[in-house]
Design an enzyme around this catalytic site. Structure first.
Site, short mmCIF file in Angstrom:
data_model
loop_
_atom_site.label_atom_id
_atom_site.label_comp_id
_atom_site.label_asym_id
_atom_site.label_seq_id
_atom_site.Cartn_x
_atom_site.Cartn_y
_atom_site.Cartn_z
N THR A 138 6.66 1.53 -4.59
CA THR A 138 5.68 0.36 -4.50
C THR A 138 4.84 0.43 -5.78
O THR A 138 4.52 1.78 -6.06
CB THR A 138 4.77 0.50 -3.31
OG1 THR A 138 4.03 -0.82 -3.37
CG2 THR A 138 4.09 1.84 -3.02
N GLU A 139 4.60 -0.54 -6.38
CA GLU A 139 4.04 -0.50 -7.82
C GLU A 139 2.74 0.42 -7.76
O GLU A 139 2.30 0.72 -9.00
CB GLU A 139 4.02 -1.93 -8.26
CG GLU A 139 3.00 -2.85 -7.54
CD GLU A 139 3.17 -4.33 -7.79
OE1 GLU A 139 4.12 -4.93 -8.43
OE2 GLU A 139 1.99 -5.01 -7.55
#
Lengths: 225, 232, 225, 232
Positions: free
Chosen positions: B50-51
């Site tokens: 997840t960024e």
């Protein structure tokens, strides 16, 4: 002994002048230094340029700061959200300036400022509206856009624990922009949940060395501003 | 184009999930792509990125599991799996930009025959621009899978010869999953001026002729090959 | 379950071809993957380009690799040391090519490769022999040199502990180039002292996420190659 | 220039140590600068940085303290102090390059009146070039202090109008400690073409006239001011 702990939010923020560029940590609510932001609103410095991933959610924290009218410009990657109504309204009314930056370029530009890099070629955004007017270059057959560092006068971030020298650890995805924003500002102010004794943090596990931290304010968990 | 038996969104997500190779590191975009995680099996050992600074993201958190310091890119509380790790935003996007993610699954307004992606801006005059990590994922992941309906509400194809929406990334989409067909895009040929789009699967009563007619693209028939083509 | 553990050094290095660019971690002895280097000598690939901070100390590890004659070129910041006699001799005899890079530019060029940056402007080295022929630029009144990423085919590094997915932790200043070299190579091979169960490393404290690690070999403490 | 009562190297190191402000973050170069650490007092709370990835470095390690994973830039085993932290090489040099170190203390072959530093290469044809972190420290630290003998063995001044040795960094040295005098260099003026070098302290029977004569630089007399000038 070096002790960067300050007694109150208001004291820690007292010298932020009008016109300052202020980085504010957080991705949505995680890592957002709510009490420092509330303090910044009380402090009342105007004409601010704010750097954050978003442009506020709901009716608290960064959203309230924007509502205060103290923010002249915001540099962020993702202003428009389901609950960004405060920003949306001011933006449509022409009351706030917006610079949209792809999230990775935003992060790398902040890191570059802290790392003394004068600029870097990023592949992100090449050929898009967000690269318009920027220098481009083809390197080894791949296209890049020249991006500049983003420096700040102050960074306001949230960490989990600090020792008196300002060494910091974070919690889970609340880490996000905190460590890089701490490096990019002349003065970094951190709100933490815990303050621990010098030597209590394992030197192998410190995420932000104290060299990047100027002031620490402890905010007890569950406290309200 | 009419089709009486298209895939449902859940079936599309299931299809994408089944095509992800063992041990891949994958970023699932906000919205429909997120639902792909519902169909990944433990045996696939897929690692989700997840960024906002995490590898090894687990399913959505419920009840007591909810921790506001542990969220995904859509700001929804999630969980962590054994072997997870946390890192700051510059490291997270360095991971992405440096080509270390195997697959990004993204939504789209349009995809071109050359693999150009439009998914961040409608182009409407009064729209507030917001890009997030879309452009970084588009250029960074080794493979970009798009999940979208093939047509707009007006019945126009979203797989197009040239984008009419603002660009997110050029020559980056490698595969497009729709409710009626799956398309593989050869972006290498595309970059050199000879785009090649291959139809690798069709659903319901879709025909190659109807797809060519709708898209106006000289689609190559790849349905006789194995249904799931390897990825780089 | 993902398991990147390999049984032997020789097996882990078997596909390194002649002509490969190989990054080798370590600053002096700290973090130097001696057993992997010894394996590389046994493996016998020739015409190598080696990236390391130094050019070998004494008569072991990197120094022995250079003595083997398998190294065509070395990219480093500090070849000349009191005990770099093996390199010195081959260099003076014209048997090895040398690219000297300021240490911080070396580190940042390695990071840039891992981070997908096409190039960056560094103030380090401006106006010096080491910037000759390089593009320069004045940005906000300060002078910079354009530096390029350094990519590798393989990185050989040493860490303290790994889990089966390749998540790594290091020990003290032996961390040095390990984490960045792991990001810059197509294939990263790590020698570790300890292998721990999945989940045994605290996700907050992992220095190198497993995504950057391809192969792990355990070398018991005190073992000889 | 003859001087019957110059400072010893230990006295020079002592002098440098005494001039380092409370709480400074300092990098001590390999060689003579390292000895400055012997004269820092606990009350100064100085934090030592070592380029190979550590803040909070303690004294040299002896006996059982020796740990080969804990060394300084000169590859000598050292110890860690409470509040220490470790980081990788890119982070260590980002710290340096980004201007976060207050002072670097370095040795030198030559320093120019404009603050240019030469300390990495003798310029000899057959010398093997080796730079290490010298160029990074020169441009990165807020203040660069040089410790050197004022003259070569042949009696030539090492504080010069223009460097004859290869450059390490331009307009970076802010203060020079020698056995006969301390010089402050105004690099800001220097960069704009009007270098200004002030003598802030003289030792033994040194005179301003003798220093001007030796260096050929129009030295400013600053010895009447407080002996220790503040740093930026």
């Amino acid at each position: 002994m070096i002790n960067k702990l300050h007694d109150s939010v208001d004291e820690a923020l007292a010298d932020i002048p009008d016109g300052a560029t202020v980085m504010i940590g957080g991705f949505g609510q995680a890592g957002q230094p709510i009490e420092l932001i509330d303090g910044l609103i009380r402090h009342g410095a105007t004409d601010l340029t704010i750097v954050n991933n978003n442009a506020g959610n709901g009716e608290f924290g960064l959203a309230l700061l924007i509502k205060s009218g103290f923010v002249r410009k915001i540099i962020c990657s993702f202003p428009r959200q389901v609950d960004s109504q405060i920003f949306d309204e001011r933006y449509r009314a022409g009351l706030i300036e917006l610079e949209v930056v792809p999230q990775g370029n935003l992060a790398e530009r902040i890191r570059a400022a802290g790392a003394g890099i004068g600029g870097f070629f990023s592949p992100t955004g090449f050929g898009t509206l967000l690269a318009e007017g920027k220098e481009t270059r083809t390197i080894d057959g791949k296209n890049y856009v020249l991006e500049s560092p983003i420096h700040a006068d102050f960074s306001l971030i949230k960490a989990h624990a600090a020792d008196p020298m300002g060494n910091l650890v974070f919690r889970k995805t609340a880490r996000n922009f905190g460590p890089i924003m701490a490096t990019a500002a002349k003065t970094t102010i951190v709100q933490v949940t815990d303050v621990v004794a010098l030597g209590a943090l394992d030197p192998e596990n410190i995420i932000t060395p104290g060299i990047y931290v100027n002031r620490i304010v402890q905010i007890s968990q569950g406290a309200t501003a | 184009m009419s089709n009486e038996n298209p895939l449902t969104r859940a079936e599309m997500a299931q299809r994408v999930a089944a095509d992800i190779p063992y041990g891949s590191v994958v970023n699932l975009g906000i919205g429909i792509p997120t639902s792909v995680s519902n169909y990944l099996t433990p045996e696939q050992d897929v690692i989700l990125h997840t960024e906002n600074g995490m590898l090894g993201m687990g399913p959505e958190a419920h009840g007591d599991e909810i921790d506001n310091d542990l969220i995904n890119a859509g700001k929804i509380p999630v969980t962590e799996l054994p072997g997870a790790s946390y890192f700051h935003h510059a490291d997270s996007f360095a991971m992405m930009r440096g080509g270390h993610l195997d697959i990004a699954v993204l939504g789209a307004f349009q995809v071109s025959a050359a693999g150009d992606l439009a998914n961040w801006h409608t182009g409407a005059e009064d729209a507030i621009p917001a890009v997030g990590g879309a452009m970084d994922l588009a250029v960074g992941a080794k493979n970009v899978f798009v999940m979208m309906e093939l047509t707009t509400k007006k019945g126009e194809s979203k797989l197009v010869d040239h984008l009419t929406y603002p660009v997110t990334g050029l020559a980056c989409v490698t595969r497009v999953y729709t409710e009626v067909a799956v398309f593989d895009i050869d972006t290498v040929s595309g970059a050199s001026g000879t785009p090649r789009v291959t139809v690798t699967a069709m659903f319901g009563d879709t025909t190659l002729a109807s797809l060519r007619d709708l898209t106006g693209i000289p689609l190559v028939d790849g349905t006789t090959n194995s249904p799931t083509k390897g990825i780089s």
